[in-house]
Structure formats: C-alpha cells, structure tokens
Design a protein around this motif. Structure first.
Motif, PDB file in Angstrom:
ATOM      1  N   GLN A   7      32.635  58.917 -60.620  1.00 47.68           N
ATOM      2  CA  GLN A   7      32.635  57.637 -61.323  1.00 47.68           C
ATOM      3  C   GLN A   7      32.214  57.856 -62.777  1.00 47.68           C
ATOM      4  O   GLN A   7      31.490  58.791 -63.103  1.00 47.68           O
ATOM      5  N   VAL A   8      32.676  56.969 -63.645  1.00 45.88           N
ATOM      6  CA  VAL A   8      32.471  57.145 -65.083  1.00 45.88           C
ATOM      7  C   VAL A   8      31.151  56.523 -65.532  1.00 45.88           C
ATOM      8  O   VAL A   8      30.793  55.428 -65.099  1.00 45.88           O
ATOM      9  N   ARG A   9      30.439  57.234 -66.405  1.00 44.27           N
ATOM     10  CA  ARG A   9      29.186  56.718 -66.979  1.00 44.27           C
ATOM     11  C   ARG A   9      29.525  55.872 -68.215  1.00 44.27           C
ATOM     12  O   ARG A   9      29.335  56.298 -69.353  1.00 44.27           O
ATOM     13  N   PHE A  10      30.049  54.678 -67.992  1.00 41.66           N
ATOM     14  CA  PHE A  10      30.445  53.822 -69.100  1.00 41.66           C
ATOM     15  C   PHE A  10      29.234  53.408 -69.928  1.00 41.66           C
ATOM     16  O   PHE A  10      28.143  53.174 -69.402  1.00 41.66           O
ATOM     17  N   GLY A  11      29.440  53.300 -71.257  1.00 37.24           N
ATOM     18  CA  GLY A  11      28.380  52.794 -72.108  1.00 37.24           C
ATOM     19  C   GLY A  11      28.349  53.472 -73.462  1.00 37.24           C
ATOM     20  O   GLY A  11      29.171  54.338 -73.781  1.00 37.24           O
ATOM     21  N   PRO A  55      18.712  68.058 -89.753  1.00 35.55           N
ATOM     22  CA  PRO A  55      18.090  66.815 -90.217  1.00 35.55           C
ATOM     23  C   PRO A  55      18.847  65.549 -89.837  1.00 35.55           C
ATOM     24  O   PRO A  55      18.408  64.443 -90.176  1.00 35.55           O
ATOM     25  N   ALA A  56      19.969  65.681 -89.144  1.00 38.03           N
ATOM     26  CA  ALA A  56      20.828  64.524 -88.884  1.00 38.03           C
ATOM     27  C   ALA A  56      20.281  63.663 -87.752  1.00 38.03           C
ATOM     28  O   ALA A  56      19.610  64.153 -86.825  1.00 38.03           O
ATOM     29  N   ALA A  57      20.576  62.393 -87.805  1.00 36.15           N
ATOM     30  CA  ALA A  57      20.255  61.475 -86.712  1.00 36.15           C
ATOM     31  C   ALA A  57      21.121  61.798 -85.503  1.00 36.15           C
ATOM     32  O   ALA A  57      22.080  62.581 -85.580  1.00 36.15           O
ATOM     33  N   ALA A  58      20.818  61.179 -84.370  1.00 33.16           N
ATOM     34  CA  ALA A  58      21.573  61.408 -83.136  1.00 33.16           C
ATOM     35  C   ALA A  58      23.020  60.968 -83.298  1.00 33.16           C
ATOM     36  O   ALA A  58      23.330  59.995 -83.999  1.00 33.16           O
ATOM     37  N   SER A  59      23.909  61.696 -82.645  1.00 32.18           N
ATOM     38  CA  SER A  59      25.315  61.290 -82.590  1.00 32.18           C
ATOM     39  C   SER A  59      25.467  60.066 -81.688  1.00 32.18           C
ATOM     40  O   SER A  59      24.567  59.716 -80.913  1.00 32.18           O
ATOM     41  N   LEU A  60      26.623  59.439 -81.789  1.00 30.61           N
ATOM     42  CA  LEU A  60      26.992  58.361 -80.879  1.00 30.61           C
ATOM     43  C   LEU A  60      27.922  58.911 -79.807  1.00 30.61           C
ATOM     44  O   LEU A  60      28.900  59.601 -80.123  1.00 30.61           O
ATOM     45  N   LEU A  61      27.635  58.623 -78.543  1.00 25.58           N
ATOM     46  CA  LEU A  61      28.572  58.846 -77.447  1.00 25.58           C
ATOM     47  C   LEU A  61      29.006  57.486 -76.936  1.00 25.58           C
ATOM     48  O   LEU A  61      28.167  56.660 -76.571  1.00 25.58           O
ATOM     49  N   ALA A  62      30.320  57.239 -76.920  1.00 23.23           N
ATOM     50  CA  ALA A  62      30.873  56.005 -76.366  1.00 23.23           C
ATOM     51  C   ALA A  62      31.860  56.368 -75.272  1.00 23.23           C
ATOM     52  O   ALA A  62      32.746  57.201 -75.477  1.00 23.23           O
ATOM     53  N   VAL A  63      31.695  55.751 -74.112  1.00 25.72           N
ATOM     54  CA  VAL A  63      32.562  56.003 -72.958  1.00 25.72           C
ATOM     55  C   VAL A  63      33.050  54.652 -72.445  1.00 25.72           C
ATOM     56  O   VAL A  63      32.243  53.777 -72.122  1.00 25.72           O
ATOM     57  N   GLY A  64      34.368  54.470 -72.388  1.00 26.51           N
ATOM     58  CA  GLY A  64      34.864  53.159 -71.975  1.00 26.51           C
ATOM     59  C   GLY A  64      36.285  53.203 -71.463  1.00 26.51           C
ATOM     60  O   GLY A  64      36.968  54.234 -71.500  1.00 26.51           O
ATOM     61  N   GLU A  65      36.747  52.048 -70.982  1.00 27.81           N
ATOM     62  CA  GLU A  65      38.123  51.892 -70.539  1.00 27.81           C
ATOM     63  C   GLU A  65      39.007  51.539 -71.726  1.00 27.81           C
ATOM     64  O   GLU A  65      38.545  50.982 -72.724  1.00 27.81           O
ATOM     65  N   VAL A  66      40.295  51.861 -71.601  1.00 32.62           N
ATOM     66  CA  VAL A  66      41.265  51.522 -72.648  1.00 32.62           C
ATOM     67  C   VAL A  66      42.451  50.811 -72.014  1.00 32.62           C
ATOM     68  O   VAL A  66      42.943  51.207 -70.961  1.00 32.62           O
ATOM     69  N   LEU A  67      42.919  49.755 -72.678  1.00 36.22           N
ATOM     70  CA  LEU A  67      44.043  48.980 -72.191  1.00 36.22           C
ATOM     71  C   LEU A  67      45.310  49.836 -72.209  1.00 36.22           C
ATOM     72  O   LEU A  67      45.644  50.447 -73.212  1.00 36.22           O
ATOM     73  N   GLY A  68      45.990  49.894 -71.082  1.00 33.39           N
ATOM     74  CA  GLY A  68      47.219  50.673 -70.984  1.00 33.39           C
ATOM     75  C   GLY A  68      46.996  52.133 -70.666  1.00 33.39           C
ATOM     76  O   GLY A  68      47.937  52.851 -70.336  1.00 33.39           O
ATOM     77  N   GLY A  69      45.746  52.589 -70.778  1.00 30.06           N
ATOM     78  CA  GLY A  69      45.374  53.943 -70.392  1.00 30.06           C
ATOM     79  C   GLY A  69      44.365  53.846 -69.261  1.00 30.06           C
ATOM     80  O   GLY A  69      44.436  52.942 -68.437  1.00 30.06           O
ATOM     81  N   THR A  70      43.425  54.764 -69.226  1.00 31.34           N
ATOM     82  CA  THR A  70      42.382  54.654 -68.209  1.00 31.34           C
ATOM     83  C   THR A  70      41.009  54.749 -68.872  1.00 31.34           C
ATOM     84  O   THR A  70      40.372  53.735 -69.142  1.00 31.34           O
ATOM     85  N   VAL A  71      40.548  55.967 -69.170  1.00 34.11           N
ATOM     86  CA  VAL A  71      39.204  56.133 -69.714  1.00 34.11           C
ATOM     87  C   VAL A  71      39.253  57.035 -70.955  1.00 34.11           C
ATOM     88  O   VAL A  71      40.162  57.859 -71.115  1.00 34.11           O
ATOM     89  N   HIS A  72      38.243  56.862 -71.791  1.00 36.36           N
ATOM     90  CA  HIS A  72      38.197  57.580 -73.058  1.00 36.36           C
ATOM     91  C   HIS A  72      36.740  57.782 -73.421  1.00 36.36           C
ATOM     92  O   HIS A  72      35.876  56.947 -73.118  1.00 36.36           O
ATOM     93  N   ALA A  73      36.460  58.901 -74.075  1.00 35.96           N
ATOM     94  CA  ALA A  73      35.104  59.167 -74.566  1.00 35.96           C
ATOM     95  C   ALA A  73      35.196  59.726 -75.973  1.00 35.96           C
ATOM     96  O   ALA A  73      36.126  60.485 -76.295  1.00 35.96           O
ATOM     97  N   THR A  74      34.257  59.349 -76.818  1.00 31.14           N
ATOM     98  CA  THR A  74      34.236  59.853 -78.181  1.00 31.14           C
ATOM     99  C   THR A  74      32.810  60.124 -78.604  1.00 31.14           C
ATOM    100  O   THR A  74      31.887  59.399 -78.224  1.00 31.14           O
TER     101      THR A  74
END
Length: 336
Positions: free
Chosen positions: A19-23, A157-176
């Motif tokens: 299962q996907v860890r959406f968020g 020295p950089a701040a934390a990266s962003l991880l985004a995990v979600g559903e996409v219309l017409g596809g299934t799942v995507h992470a960036t």
C-alpha cells in the motif's frame, strides 16, 4: 507542531503490504520503488511500462545566469535538455536538447537523494548528476561541445527536502522529491565565457510515477538559502505545494496561476488558496520547445525571471516580503 508543518519522510514510499504511503513529508526516502505496488494501484506490466515517467531536473541560479538541466525517461523514449540564460542580456546563450534511445542513452536510478545517480549520453554529449557520499552533496557535470557545467551543490546547510506521494488522475501513483536551496560552487562555460557559481543557489526535482497519457501542469519554483517554494497546478493537484522558510518546510494549499498562455513575457500572478503565499512573477526571458513525434507531442514554455510579493508560515504569522527572487514558471502539456 503547526498543522501545516510536515512529518518526517519514510524510508520507503510503500508499506510492507504494497500500500502507498500517501502524503507530504519533510525529507527524502531512501528509494522510490514501485515493484511491490499493491493491486489497488497496480496495473498490467505493459500499461506500467508505457505510463512510467521518471525525471531529474536541476536548477542553478546566480545574479548573472540561470541554468535548467533535465534528464527524462518516459519508457519508450528518453530525452535531455540543458540551457544557460544570461540574466543581464535577457537571452539564452546556450541550449542543448536531444531525444535518446530507449534503454541506452539515459539512466536514472530510484534513489532521489542519497545514492542518487542520473546520466544522459549521446554522440559525445553527456550530462551526469550524482550524490557524493563523502560530502553528502551533489555533483552536476555537463559537456555539450563548447557548453559545459561543473557544479557542486552543498546539501549540508540546506533545509529538508519535500517528499510528496499521491494519486494522479488518469494514472495511478506518483512521488516527487523537491530539494531546498543549496549553496553552489563551480563554473559554467559557454564558448570563451566563464560564469562562477559561487554565491549561487542550486536545487533539484526527482520525480517517479505512473502518469496519464495526456498530462499537463503549471509550475513555479524559486530558491534562496533562507526561503523558497514549489507550486504546481495540474496532474498532481496540490500534493507538491510547499514553502521553505528559515529552515522550516511548510505545506501549502492549492495554487492559482493567473497568466496569459499566449504572452510568454507577460507577468504572472500566483497565489495559494490558504492565504500563505501571494506573488507576482516578472519574466526576464524564456525557453520554449514544441515537439510532435506523431505518437507523442509536447508543448513546453518555461519563463525565467523574478518573483516579488509575500509569504508567511501561518495565517497569524507576519508576512515575509520577497523581492526579485530568481526562479521559473512553466506551462507544460505532454502527450506521452
């Protein structure tokens, strides 16, 4: 912790049961691996092969220049581009764009941060982005004739990266994974001209998922060392909208892009519906590319310019003024 501050990123984008860890999360996973994706979002092997899209984009910004570099694998083909925009002259002074051969010219591994490695090679031209374990930073090397880049991005020295995990219309799942701004060193060379990257800021975008055959988006991104943002409207909804402010990573709501698609040099107004960001973007120039490969097409416009306006960490926080923060917007449609 305020509601719009983000929890730490998991090591994996999938639970043990697939299962996907959406968020939205602060930090990067060790790997984005969809191999054990569960049936609710899993499709047949051919569908997943044709719809899997994976790319690595890097931005380098100084007072003199802005560089955008990308390696993209869409399954049945891969491509790369790189450009140098002279901010003082207001024009592109170097540009490289090349479609490659599937499985041969582009390699992107599944590690978005630690152990990241992406490369493109075609007829003597080469681009490589990789994580350096010894320093924890990143190296970007490009050699395309008289156009070359040798850049180091310091992640310490950089701040934390962003991880985004979600559903996409017409596809299934995507992470960036979108990085915060990182100090730069190194140089960019275009013919006899050399540009020192010291005092510049670099950032990257590593994206991996299963997208629709037709995918469109508007995007805006800009970074200094103490402030930055990533905004998108389109295929990924508001999943990747975030603000970096004084080392904190803050979730943002849906982004509205008010602009004229037919006027590349006209100003944009961009704001979020949660009342945390309101910016005006003034283009200094742009890169555009339209491709029609019969079975696929792409319409791409990326203005380069400066953002002014304000952001804030919460509705009861004071507004932080932004003046002439260099970055990009984008209007993009792909049939892939």
């Amino acid at each position: 912790m305020p509601a719009n501050f983000l929890p730490p990123a998991p090591a994996q984008v999938l639970h043990p049961d697939g299962q996907v860890r959406f968020g939205k999360y602060a930090g990067a996973p060790s790997i984005i691996d969809w191999t054990s994706l569960a049936a609710a979002h899993r499709r047949g092997k051919l569908w997943q092969t044709l719809h899997h899209k994976h790319w690595h984009y890097v931005a380098l910004a100084t007072e003199e220049i802005f560089c955008g570099i990308a390696i993209v694998d869409v399954g049945w083909i891969n491509t790369a581009f790189a450009y140098v925009f002279d901010r003082l002259a207001g024009k592109l002074i170097a540009s490289y764009s090349q479609d490659g051969l599937p499985g041969l010219t582009a390699t992107l591994n599944a590690h978005p941060a630690e152990r990241a490695s992406s490369a493109f090679r075609f007829l003597g031209k080469r681009i490589r982005f990789q994580h350096l374990p010894a320093s924890g930073g990143y190296e970007l090397q490009l050699q395309c004739g008289s156009f070359s880049i040798n850049a180091m991005l310091d992640a310490k020295p950089a701040a934390a990266s962003l991880l985004a995990v979600g559903e996409v219309l017409g596809g299934t799942v995507h992470a960036t994974v979108k990085s915060a701004g990182m100090p730069l060193s190194g140089e960019v060379r275009v013919g006899s001209r050399s540009f020192n990257l010291q005092k510049g800021v670099g950032s990257y975008d590593h994206s991996n998922g299963f997208l629709a055959r037709e995918t469109g988006w508007r995007w805006a991104s800009a970074h200094a060392l103490d402030i930055g943002f990533n905004l998108q409207a389109g295929y990924f909804s508001s999943h990747e909208n975030a603000l970096w402010l004084d080392g904190q990573l803050i979730s943002l709501g849906a982004a509205q892009f008010d602009f004229d698609p037919g006027q590349a040099m006209a100003d944009w107004h961009i704001y979020t519906d949660d009342g945390l960001l309101d910016l005006h973007f003034h283009p200094e120039g742009f890169r555009a590319e339209n491709k029609n490969l019969v079975i696929a097409s792409s319409r791409y416009l990326q203005p380069i310019g400066v953002f002014s306006g304000w952001v804030r960490a919460s509705l009861d926080a004071p507004k932080r003024q932004i003046e002439k923060l260099v970055g990009v917007t984008e209007d993009h449609f792909s049939k892939w």
